[in-house]
Each structure stands twice: as structure tokens, then as C-alpha cells.
Scaffold this active site. Structure first.
Site, mmCIF file in Angstrom:
data_model
loop_
_atom_site.group_PDB
_atom_site.id
_atom_site.type_symbol
_atom_site.label_atom_id
_atom_site.label_comp_id
_atom_site.label_asym_id
_atom_site.label_seq_id
_atom_site.Cartn_x
_atom_site.Cartn_y
_atom_site.Cartn_z
ATOM 1 N N PRO A 194 0.843 -1.199 0.000
ATOM 2 C CA PRO A 194 0.000 0.000 0.000
ATOM 3 C C PRO A 194 0.874 1.243 0.000
ATOM 4 C CG PRO A 194 -0.810 -1.587 1.605
ATOM 5 C CD PRO A 194 0.521 -2.092 1.124
ATOM 6 N N PRO A 195 0.499 2.283 -0.730
ATOM 7 C CA PRO A 195 1.365 3.460 -0.876
ATOM 8 C C PRO A 195 2.030 3.863 0.430
ATOM 9 C CG PRO A 195 -0.626 3.758 -2.145
ATOM 10 C CD PRO A 195 -0.794 2.467 -1.393
ATOM 11 N N CYS A 196 3.369 3.977 0.375
ATOM 12 C CA CYS A 196 4.115 4.227 1.611
ATOM 13 C C CYS A 196 4.343 5.707 1.868
ATOM 14 C CB CYS A 196 5.461 3.501 1.567
ATOM 15 S SG CYS A 196 6.611 4.139 0.326
ATOM 16 N N GLN A 197 4.026 6.585 0.904
ATOM 17 C CA GLN A 197 4.281 8.016 1.103
ATOM 18 C C GLN A 197 3.657 8.579 2.376
ATOM 19 O OE1 GLN A 197 3.181 6.655 -1.679
ATOM 20 N NE2 GLN A 197 4.174 7.473 -3.514
ATOM 21 N N PHE A 247 3.678 7.452 5.170
ATOM 22 C CA PHE A 247 4.444 7.093 6.356
ATOM 23 C C PHE A 247 5.941 7.325 6.189
ATOM 24 C CE2 PHE A 247 0.692 4.459 5.803
ATOM 25 C CZ PHE A 247 -0.023 4.833 6.923
#
Length: 345
Positions: A91-94, A96
Site C-alpha cells: 500500500p502506498p508508503c508516502q 508514512f
């Protein structure tokens, strides 16, 4: 693992795809990117199905894995795949990551609610997602909510920070992995390496050359980097050193003209940026793996990927668990025994 194999030999041996040994086990890969996570599972004998919103990444996945990857923007409640044995994803890590300002669940790019929804609806034996290590620290409260929701769905949960360098990848890349399982789980053992593979093992044939279209750092870039490194109190320049594993590859330091960009120091004193193929090797993609799209798109696909060698180590543990499933669940201790009772959203 024996160090008698060169990195290239080991890479191509481990990530060889053989259609004759595919099992009936099906993996659903959400936010699949270019297929790094799926490639490891495919090499371990799984059938894979991917979902990815970016067209270039989805095309890369399909071209190389020859399994379907649907180019769609995922939504909660969406019909995906009948009865997957395993759900994996990044899932998109941006939300975090430090580069993404660590907004966590307040960030519209957060894909975890979709991932949890798929687990709730399809009830796989095992589900695994990968994210940046920042999720374990600044956004720990949100991680606790995720664990609590998975436990509410009758899953046991284990979390671990894993460094890819311990699994044959010539890169120091630490990421958080969260596993939800129904009966049992064992993390893959780190490879027994006398000496980890280095950046030089991966790119020794190109590191001192000037490839066609090479992009050199300009004097203004070098001046900017020098100021950044002085302010950061770097002991030595942050070049790629061929006698040690590379530092973490990210979208930011591969494709952007930034202060921490990855670069090679040439014998003539000039510095150049990595090529796409060099970056792919450092992320443990074999040379037969072809990326689709512009150079910037290809760099982003590589920087976002789970290293396939690490993915295969995880896939082998998943396969062993599914094929030797215990008759009764093992003892379980929650990673967050005093979790906050907050609604997940």
C-alpha cells in the site's frame, strides 16, 4: 547460500521462472507496482494476480510475469479475485515515509483501508504488506489500529523490520513487514553469508564506464550536494562504494536531482547518475526483467518495489506454512498487547 556463486549467477538461479512447477496456490498482489513482490512469489511457484493503478508499472508486471495485472484504481468493496490463498501488497508508503512528510492516515494516498477490506472479504490464509520503517515510529498509533483490526478479523499478527541485505540483496534496505495469519507463521531465516553481496558484485561491469546517454552531475549539483553533506556532517561523500552494499534505493534518490541522489564516482573524477539497469540490479531484478515507460517512470517503479530476492525468501516461508499447516493454531502473543481501542478507518 554459498558465496561461490557470483551475484548474477545467484540472482538468475533464484528468480528463474518455470511454468512447469507452478502450484495451485494463488497470490493476490494489491498495489503491485512493477511486480517485485509478485516476482518472488512466482519464482517460488505461486500463481499471481496483480492490481496496479499506474499503467507503466502494470505493463511491466504483465510483460515479465506473464500473469494478469489489472490497471485499475482500487476501491473498498471492489471485486478482485475468487478465493486467493494469500494477499500481498505494498500500500502506498508516502503517508508514512520521511519523503512523504509522514502524514499517515490523514494522507489521501493511504491504501491500507483497501488492503484490510480485501482481507476481510476474501479471508486468505496469510496476508502480508510492506511499508517504510517510519510506520513503526511516528505513525505507531495507526499501526496499532491496523493490528487491532486484523485481530478483530480473527487473524494473528506478526511484525518485523527486515533488511534486504540479509537476503542476498546488495543494498541496505530496511522495511517493515506485517503478516496476518490464521494458524502459523515463521519468518524466513536470513541467508548465511560470509560476506554480503556488494554494489560492485551487481554493477562491476558498468560502474566505471560511460554508458550511452550517461547523465553527469553538473558543477551546481556538486556544489549543492557538498553543502548538504557538510551540513549533515557526512564523514565521506555519499557516493556508491563498490566494496560494500549500496544504501537504500528510493524514487527520490534515483530519479530526482536531489542532495542525496545515488551516483557513481568515475576514475576521471566525474560523477554520474545510475542507469535504470544498474538500479534494477541493485534492487535484485535480473537482467531479463524489462521495464516499461520513461526513464523517470522506470526509476520510480524500481524505487517502489519490494526486492524480488527478499520477496522469494518470504514466499518460501508462506509456501512451507500453507503446505504444512498445523492442525491447531500455535500459541499467539499480540505485538501490541495493550492496543488503543480506536476505530479503524
Amino acid at each position: 547460500m554459498s558465496n561461490r556463486l557470483s551475484y548474477w549467477e545467484y540472482l538468475h538461479q533464484e528468480l528463474k521462472l518455470n511454468a512447469d512447477i507452478q502450484s495451485q496456490l494463488v497470490v493476490l498482489d494489491l498495489f503491485a507496482g512493477c511486480g517485485g513482490f509478485s516476482l518472488g512469489f512466482k519464482a517460488a511457484g505461486f500463481q499471481t494476480i496483480g492490481y496496479e493503478m499506474l499503467a507503466d508499472a502494470a505493463a511491466t508486471y504483465t510483460r515479465n510475469l506473464q500473469d494478469p495485472c489489472y490497471c485499475q484504481t482500487l476501491e473498498i468493496g471492489q471485486d478482485l479475485c475468487n478465493h486467493p490463498d494469500v494477499i500481498i501488497g505494498g500500500p502506498p508508503c508516502q503517508p508514512f515515509s520521511v519523503g512523504g512528510l509522514q502524514k499517515g492516515p490523514r494522507d489521501s494516498r493511504d491504501g491500507l483501508p483497501i488492503f484490510i477490506d480485501a482481507i476481510a472479504r476474501y479471508q486468505p490464509e496469510i496476508a502480508i504488506f510492506e511499508n517504510v520503517r517510519g510506520m513503526l515510529y511516528k505513525n505507531r498509533q495507526y499501526l496499532e489500529k491496523i493490528v487491532a483490526e486484523l485481530e478483530r478479523l480473527n487473524y494473528r499478527v506478526d511484525i518485523k523490520l527486515i533488511n534486504a541485505v540479509n537476503y542476498g540483496v546488495p543494498q541496505k534496505r530496511e522495511r517493515l513487514f506485517v503478516v496476518a495469519y490464521q494458524t502459523a507463521w515463521n519468518w524466513p531465516e536470513a541467508e548465511t553469508l560470509a560476506i554480503p553481496y556488494t554494489a560492485g558484485d551487481a554493477i562491476y561491469d558498468t560502474a566505471s564506464t560511460i554508458p550511452i546517454g550517461a547523465k553527469f552531475l553538473t558543477p551546481s549539483m556538486l556544489e549543492y550536494i557538498g553543502r548538504y553533506e557538510a551540513k549533515s556532517k557526512c564523514v565521506k561523500p555519499r557516493d556508491i562504494y563498490l566494496d560494500i552494499p549500496c544504501r537504500t534505493l528510493t524514487c527520490r534518490n534515483l530519479s530526482g536531482a536531489t542532495s542525496d541522489m545515488l551516483r557513481l564516482l568515475l576514475p576521471d573524477g566525474r560523477r554520474r547518475r545510475l542507469t535504470v539497469r544498474e538500479a534494477a540490479r541493485l534492487q535484485s531484478f535480473p537482467d531479463w526483467f524489462e521495464l516499461v515507460g520513461s526513464e523517470n517512470s522506470q526509476f520510480n517503479q524500481i524505487g517502489n518495489a519490494v526486492p524480488p530476492l527478499l520477496a522469494k525468501a518470504i514466499a518460501k516461508s508462506v509456501k512451507m506454512t500453507l503446505e504444512n499447516k498445523p492442525s491447531r493454531p500455535t500459541d499467539y502473543f499480540s505485538p501490541f498487547p495493550q492496543q488503543l481501542k480506536l476505530p479503524f478507518a
